[in-house]
Scaffold this active site. Sequence first.
Site, PDB file in Angstrom:
ATOM      1  N   GLY A   1       3.580   7.895  -8.348  1.00 28.44           N
ATOM      2  CA  GLY A   1       4.435   8.385  -9.511  1.00 28.44           C
ATOM      3  C   GLY A   1       3.810   7.446 -10.702  1.00 28.44           C
ATOM      4  N   GLY A   2       4.619   6.363 -11.163  1.00 26.13           N
ATOM      5  CA  GLY A   2       4.148   5.580 -12.348  1.00 26.13           C
ATOM      6  C   GLY A   2       2.608   5.273 -12.268  1.00 26.13           C
TER       7      GLY A   2
ATOM      8  N   GLY B   1       9.773   3.650  -8.376  1.00 27.96           N
ATOM      9  CA  GLY B   1       9.908   3.040  -9.525  1.00 27.96           C
ATOM     10  C   GLY B   1      10.397   1.505  -9.667  1.00 27.96           C
TER      11      GLY B   1
ATOM     12  N   GLU C   1      14.918  12.385  -7.284  1.00 24.72           N
ATOM     13  CA  GLU C   1      15.230  12.530  -8.530  1.00 24.72           C
ATOM     14  C   GLU C   1      15.789  14.008  -8.696  1.00 24.72           C
ATOM     15  OE1 GLU C   1      11.554  11.305 -10.538  1.00 24.72           O
ATOM     16  OE2 GLU C   1      11.810   9.095  -9.790  1.00 24.72           O
TER      17      GLU C   1
ATOM     18  N   SER D   1       6.264   3.094  -5.519  1.00 23.24           N
ATOM     19  CA  SER D   1       5.727   1.739  -6.097  1.00 23.24           C
ATOM     20  C   SER D   1       4.345   1.588  -5.624  1.00 23.24           C
ATOM     21  CB  SER D   1       6.395   0.634  -5.753  1.00 23.24           C
ATOM     22  OG  SER D   1       7.786   0.741  -6.567  1.00 23.24           O
TER      23      SER D   1
ATOM     24  N   HIS E   1      12.496  15.935  -4.072  1.00 22.96           N
ATOM     25  CA  HIS E   1      12.047  14.787  -4.565  1.00 22.96           C
ATOM     26  C   HIS E   1      13.518  14.071  -4.894  1.00 22.96           C
ATOM     27  CE1 HIS E   1      11.129  11.380  -7.144  1.00 22.96           C
ATOM     28  NE2 HIS E   1       9.874  11.539  -6.606  1.00 22.96           N
TER      29      HIS E   1
ATOM     30  N   LYS F   1       5.702  13.406 -13.198  1.00 23.73           N
ATOM     31  CA  LYS F   1       7.372  13.571 -13.467  1.00 23.73           C
ATOM     32  C   LYS F   1       7.234  14.122 -14.964  1.00 23.73           C
ATOM     33  CE  LYS F   1       8.148   9.823 -10.249  1.00 23.73           C
ATOM     34  NZ  LYS F   1       9.191   8.747  -9.832  1.00 23.73           N
TER      35      LYS F   1
ATOM     36  N   GLU G   1       9.537   8.834   0.997  1.00 24.05           N
ATOM     37  CA  GLU G   1       9.822   8.201  -0.079  1.00 24.05           C
ATOM     38  C   GLU G   1      11.166   7.402  -0.369  1.00 24.05           C
ATOM     39  OE1 GLU G   1       7.165   9.423  -3.620  1.00 24.05           O
ATOM     40  OE2 GLU G   1       8.877  10.743  -3.428  1.00 24.05           O
TER      41      GLU G   1
ATOM     42  N   ASN H   1       2.175  12.143  -9.188  1.00 26.30           N
ATOM     43  CA  ASN H   1       3.288  12.771  -9.763  1.00 26.30           C
ATOM     44  C   ASN H   1       3.769  12.474 -11.134  1.00 26.30           C
ATOM     45  OD1 ASN H   1       5.836  13.823 -10.291  1.00 26.30           O
ATOM     46  ND2 ASN H   1       6.741  12.737  -8.442  1.00 26.30           N
TER      47      ASN H   1
HETATM   48  P1  PGA Z   1       6.586   5.498  -8.049  1.00 28.98           P
HETATM   49  O1  PGA Z   1       7.197   7.024  -7.922  1.00 28.98           O
HETATM   50  O2  PGA Z   1       5.254   5.583  -7.674  1.00 28.98           O
HETATM   51  O3  PGA Z   1       6.494   5.434  -9.631  1.00 28.98           O
HETATM   52  O4  PGA Z   1       7.545   4.568  -7.425  1.00 28.98           O
HETATM   53  C1  PGA Z   1       6.787   7.637  -6.774  1.00 28.98           C
HETATM   54  C2  PGA Z   1       7.687   9.097  -6.598  1.00 28.98           C
HETATM   55  O5  PGA Z   1       8.671   9.304  -7.422  1.00 28.98           O
HETATM   56  O6  PGA Z   1       6.900  10.154  -6.346  1.00 28.98           O
END
Ligand code: PGA
Length: 230
Positions: free
Chosen positions: A214-215, A161, A90, A193, A88, A10, A155, A8
């Site tokens: 994500g990150g 994050g 966010e 994470s 999601h 983002k 999640e 992802n």
């Molecule tokens: P993260 O994000 O791996 O940076 O924690 C996961 C996500 O938001 O899908």
Amino acid sequence: MSKLVIANFKMNGSKDFIESWIKDFFAEQESANSIIVALPSPYLLTFNNRGLALSGQNVSNEDSGAFTSQLSAEMLKDCGAKYCLIGHSEARQFLTETNEIIKQKFDQLKKESLQPILCIGEPLKIKEASKTTDYLTEQLDLIDSDQENLIIAYEPIWSIGTGLIPEINDIQLAIDSIRSKFHKPIKVLYGGSVNSSNASSISDKTDIDGLLVGGASLNPKEFAKIAQLC
Ligand code: PGA
């Protein structure tokens, strides 16, 4: 590697960044079977047919019309997406999306034969009150329990994050409670994470069907490593 592993991005990257990401990813990994990349939508069309299954990051709950800034399921499909994230945390937070709106998005994607990846997860205060299962149940309430081919990404919001991940037992409890809502087999993924240090323990010690990253997915070598560990 047979589990689904989703990157992802983002709101990160650029045309050049994605170009070199793809080159570096395929230098590490020959096949992208079971890999999905959720690109920012302006890049979907450009990077369609590059050996990666593409996903949108969100979709409108409407068909078409006067909805400035929104993208329809049909548009995502036109641009080569086969999947789309919905719900999601966010998007729930910044776009104030409700479970009702997310269900409408789910239906829009199904109508266009796109596969929704429905994200759910609890905030910290719910976890601390030991109410995670109830909270997840509520987020899934509007999804038909006979639905086939579901992909749900668990999640926890407090894990996204932050570098924090739940205890393995807690991940398994959440997976069990999600599966128990449905009569047909479903895919449940974990996100929050994930990195190459924790991926194999999450993947091996639970019956998870994949990971949403994500990150750590922004580094193609790290993402390929995560995929190889699953
Ligand atoms: P993260 O994000 O791996 O940076 O924690 C996961 C996500 O938001 O899908």
